[in-house]
Design a protein around this motif. Structure first.
Motif, PDB file in Angstrom:
ATOM      1  N   UNK A 135       6.746   2.393  -3.733  1.00 31.02           N
ATOM      2  CA  UNK A 135       5.957   1.221  -3.369  1.00 31.02           C
ATOM      3  C   UNK A 135       4.485   1.636  -3.365  1.00 31.02           C
ATOM      4  N   UNK A 136       3.674   0.891  -4.090  1.00 31.32           N
ATOM      5  CA  UNK A 136       2.244   1.178  -4.193  1.00 31.32           C
ATOM      6  C   UNK A 136       1.476   0.337  -3.186  1.00 31.32           C
ATOM      7  N   UNK A 137       0.630   0.993  -2.388  1.00 29.01           N
ATOM      8  CA  UNK A 137      -0.272   0.330  -1.460  1.00 29.01           C
ATOM      9  C   UNK A 137      -1.693   0.619  -1.941  1.00 29.01           C
ATOM     10  N   UNK A 138      -2.362  -0.387  -2.509  1.00 28.61           N
ATOM     11  CA  UNK A 138      -3.679  -0.223  -3.107  1.00 28.61           C
ATOM     12  C   UNK A 138      -4.691  -1.119  -2.412  1.00 28.61           C
ATOM     13  N   UNK A 139      -5.956  -0.684  -2.405  1.00 25.86           N
ATOM     14  CA  UNK A 139      -7.016  -1.611  -2.045  1.00 25.86           C
ATOM     15  C   UNK A 139      -7.615  -2.186  -3.322  1.00 25.86           C
ATOM     16  N   UNK A 140      -8.546  -3.102  -3.177  1.00 23.48           N
ATOM     17  CA  UNK A 140      -9.096  -3.794  -4.331  1.00 23.48           C
ATOM     18  C   UNK A 140      -9.782  -2.825  -5.288  1.00 23.48           C
ATOM     19  N   UNK A 141     -10.479  -1.823  -4.741  1.00 24.14           N
ATOM     20  CA  UNK A 141     -11.163  -0.864  -5.602  1.00 24.14           C
ATOM     21  C   UNK A 141     -10.198  -0.093  -6.482  1.00 24.14           C
ATOM     22  N   UNK A 142      -9.146   0.439  -5.885  1.00 27.17           N
ATOM     23  CA  UNK A 142      -8.175   1.223  -6.647  1.00 27.17           C
ATOM     24  C   UNK A 142      -7.445   0.374  -7.692  1.00 27.17           C
ATOM     25  N   UNK A 143      -7.306  -0.931  -7.398  1.00 27.41           N
ATOM     26  CA  UNK A 143      -6.568  -1.820  -8.303  1.00 27.41           C
ATOM     27  C   UNK A 143      -7.474  -2.529  -9.299  1.00 27.41           C
ATOM     28  N   UNK A 144      -8.763  -2.222  -9.298  1.00 23.33           N
ATOM     29  CA  UNK A 144      -9.722  -3.041 -10.032  1.00 23.33           C
ATOM     30  C   UNK A 144      -9.462  -3.104 -11.540  1.00 23.33           C
ATOM     31  N   UNK A 145      -8.938  -2.046 -12.128  1.00 25.83           N
ATOM     32  CA  UNK A 145      -8.672  -2.080 -13.571  1.00 25.83           C
ATOM     33  C   UNK A 145      -7.395  -2.837 -13.924  1.00 25.83           C
ATOM     34  N   UNK A 146      -6.606  -3.169 -12.947  1.00 20.24           N
ATOM     35  CA  UNK A 146      -5.339  -3.852 -13.208  1.00 20.24           C
ATOM     36  C   UNK A 146      -5.530  -5.340 -13.445  1.00 20.24           C
ATOM     37  N   UNK A 165       4.076  -5.205 -11.914  1.00 23.83           N
ATOM     38  CA  UNK A 165       3.519  -4.707 -13.161  1.00 23.83           C
ATOM     39  C   UNK A 165       4.502  -3.725 -13.771  1.00 23.83           C
ATOM     40  N   UNK A 166       5.054  -4.100 -14.903  1.00 27.44           N
ATOM     41  CA  UNK A 166       6.034  -3.233 -15.547  1.00 27.44           C
ATOM     42  C   UNK A 166       7.149  -2.858 -14.576  1.00 27.44           C
ATOM     43  N   UNK A 167       7.597  -3.814 -13.796  1.00 26.10           N
ATOM     44  CA  UNK A 167       8.694  -3.638 -12.830  1.00 26.10           C
ATOM     45  C   UNK A 167       8.340  -2.705 -11.687  1.00 26.10           C
ATOM     46  N   UNK A 168       7.049  -2.429 -11.476  1.00 24.56           N
ATOM     47  CA  UNK A 168       6.630  -1.576 -10.370  1.00 24.56           C
ATOM     48  C   UNK A 168       6.252  -2.441  -9.175  1.00 24.56           C
ATOM     49  N   UNK A 169       6.514  -1.913  -7.978  1.00 26.06           N
ATOM     50  CA  UNK A 169       6.290  -2.636  -6.735  1.00 26.06           C
ATOM     51  C   UNK A 169       4.891  -2.302  -6.233  1.00 26.06           C
ATOM     52  N   UNK A 170       3.945  -3.202  -6.470  1.00 27.61           N
ATOM     53  CA  UNK A 170       2.533  -2.926  -6.209  1.00 27.61           C
ATOM     54  C   UNK A 170       1.981  -3.948  -5.235  1.00 27.61           C
ATOM     55  N   UNK A 171       1.339  -3.455  -4.168  1.00 24.65           N
ATOM     56  CA  UNK A 171       0.723  -4.318  -3.175  1.00 24.65           C
ATOM     57  C   UNK A 171      -0.774  -4.035  -3.144  1.00 24.65           C
ATOM     58  N   UNK A 172      -1.578  -5.051  -3.331  1.00 29.67           N
ATOM     59  CA  UNK A 172      -3.029  -4.922  -3.272  1.00 29.67           C
ATOM     60  C   UNK A 172      -3.499  -5.627  -2.006  1.00 29.67           C
ATOM     61  N   UNK A 173      -4.163  -4.884  -1.121  1.00 22.48           N
ATOM     62  CA  UNK A 173      -4.480  -5.404   0.205  1.00 22.48           C
ATOM     63  C   UNK A 173      -5.878  -4.979   0.623  1.00 22.48           C
ATOM     64  N   UNK A 174      -6.399  -5.651   1.634  1.00 20.00           N
ATOM     65  CA  UNK A 174      -7.578  -5.120   2.298  1.00 20.00           C
ATOM     66  C   UNK A 174      -7.165  -3.829   3.017  1.00 20.00           C
ATOM     67  N   UNK A 175      -8.129  -2.985   3.339  1.00 24.03           N
ATOM     68  CA  UNK A 175      -7.787  -1.727   4.010  1.00 24.03           C
ATOM     69  C   UNK A 175      -7.119  -1.970   5.358  1.00 24.03           C
ATOM     70  N   UNK A 176      -7.554  -3.007   6.073  1.00 21.94           N
ATOM     71  CA  UNK A 176      -6.940  -3.308   7.363  1.00 21.94           C
ATOM     72  C   UNK A 176      -5.501  -3.758   7.181  1.00 21.94           C
TER      73      UNK A 176
END
Length: 320
Positions: A307-318, A71-82
């Protein structure tokens, strides 16, 4: 201190390792409380169970059961918490190996939010393969309370991570909590400067601020990072390495914090953000162009990698 029940026998936790350090020479100026709770240490002061891939609409690339979104050249990972904990452990272990091979040491800055996601790092294989003796650990911010206090960021980091791995006690740098906030900040900065002089911490060639190898960073729903809150003067500090607050917007009010120039000099920042309550701040950080009255998280623009490590909740608006 209790040690983790899932550690292998070859991974001696710091709480056991500390018993080998019986005494230390008294500093002529002052001593800090040891990273071991309730004891004095006289060292130099400042001194897969991934259920299913999370579907992300914008530019998604599936990688090994997770989604990597660009997203806009940012390194974003959306994962389960585990899977977040698994991915974060490998990321940190790889950086540790790289910097220890290149420099003989690894400087790591912790913030409280990501600590619970370090649980895979204290399990095999990383517990046994990481060269913990070469780690130097710092806190990006701290509440000015005793280290035994439940509000202490150090206590959280100690209970959740530091006590479970054999990092030498003298390589964990904490504040002098007997001082008021301004004094604690000054002493912590003095420690950082001594460690730069002794080449434990590197220096940015661009800004001359200390350059840590890795910063694990979280943010609040209001977009604050460390103890840099929106609208507070500390956000605009450009000269000090460590500053302080006496009126933080949530208790406890007295805190010390790294400044933005120090944060931005870091070689690698792992933004570990979870929970739907932070979705708006994540969206502002990743999708909105910064404006004059920007959030602290939008001022994070490091020399190195983020590097962004997000769960689904934090990434929900993306991916609405």
């Amino acid at each position: 201190m209790a040690t983790s029940t899932f550690l292998s026998l070859t991974c001696t936790p710091q709480s056991m390792l500390h018993s080998k350090h019986k005494s230390h020479t008294q500093s002529s100026t002052m001593s800090l409380l040891s990273p071991q709770l309730g004891q004095k240490s006289l060292f130099n002061p400042l001194r897969h169970n991934v259920s299913s891939p999370i579907q992300v609409k914008p530019k998604r690339i599936h990688v090994g059961g997770l989604v990597k979104a660009s997203m806009n050249s940012k390194d974003v990972h959306v994962l389960s918490k585990e899977h977040l904990a698994v991915s974060l452990a490998k990321y940190i272990a790889d950086l540790s190996e790289k910097y220890i091979r290149e420099k003989g040491r690894f400087t790591v800055v912790l913030s409280p939010g990501p600590v619970k996601y370090l649980r895979k790092l204290v399990e095999p294989p990383y517990c046994d393969t990481i060269d913990w003796a070469k780690w130097h650990v710092f806190l990006v911010d701290e509440r000015v309370v005793p280290k035994t206090n439940v509000d202490s960021n150090y206590k959280l980091a100690y209970d959740g991570f530091i006590s479970k791995v054999p990092i030498p006690p003298l390589n964990v740098y904490t504040i002098d909590d007997s001082l008021p906030a301004d004094g604690a900040a000054d002493v912590y900065e003095t420690t950082l400067r001594r460690l730069v002089t002794s080449n434990v911490i590197s220096t940015s060639s661009q800004t001359k601020f200390p350059k840590f190898d890795l910063l694990l960073l979280d943010m609040g729903p209001d977009g604050h990072i460390a103890s840099l809150f929106p609208g507070y003067p500390a956000v605009n500090e450009t000269n000090k390495w460590v500053t302080y607050l006496t009126n933080a917007p949530k208790p406890p009010p007295e805190r010390i914090t790294f400044t933005l120039p120090v944060i931005n000099a870091t070689s690698n920042i792992a933004m570990v953000v979870t929970g739907a309550g932070k979705a708006d701040a994540v969206y502002s950080a990743l999708e909105k162009a910064p404006i004059a009255d920007t959030l602290p998280i939008q001022k994070v623009n490091p020399e190195g990698d983020v590097k962004w490590f997000l769960d689904k909740g934090a990434a929900s608006r993306l991916y609405r």
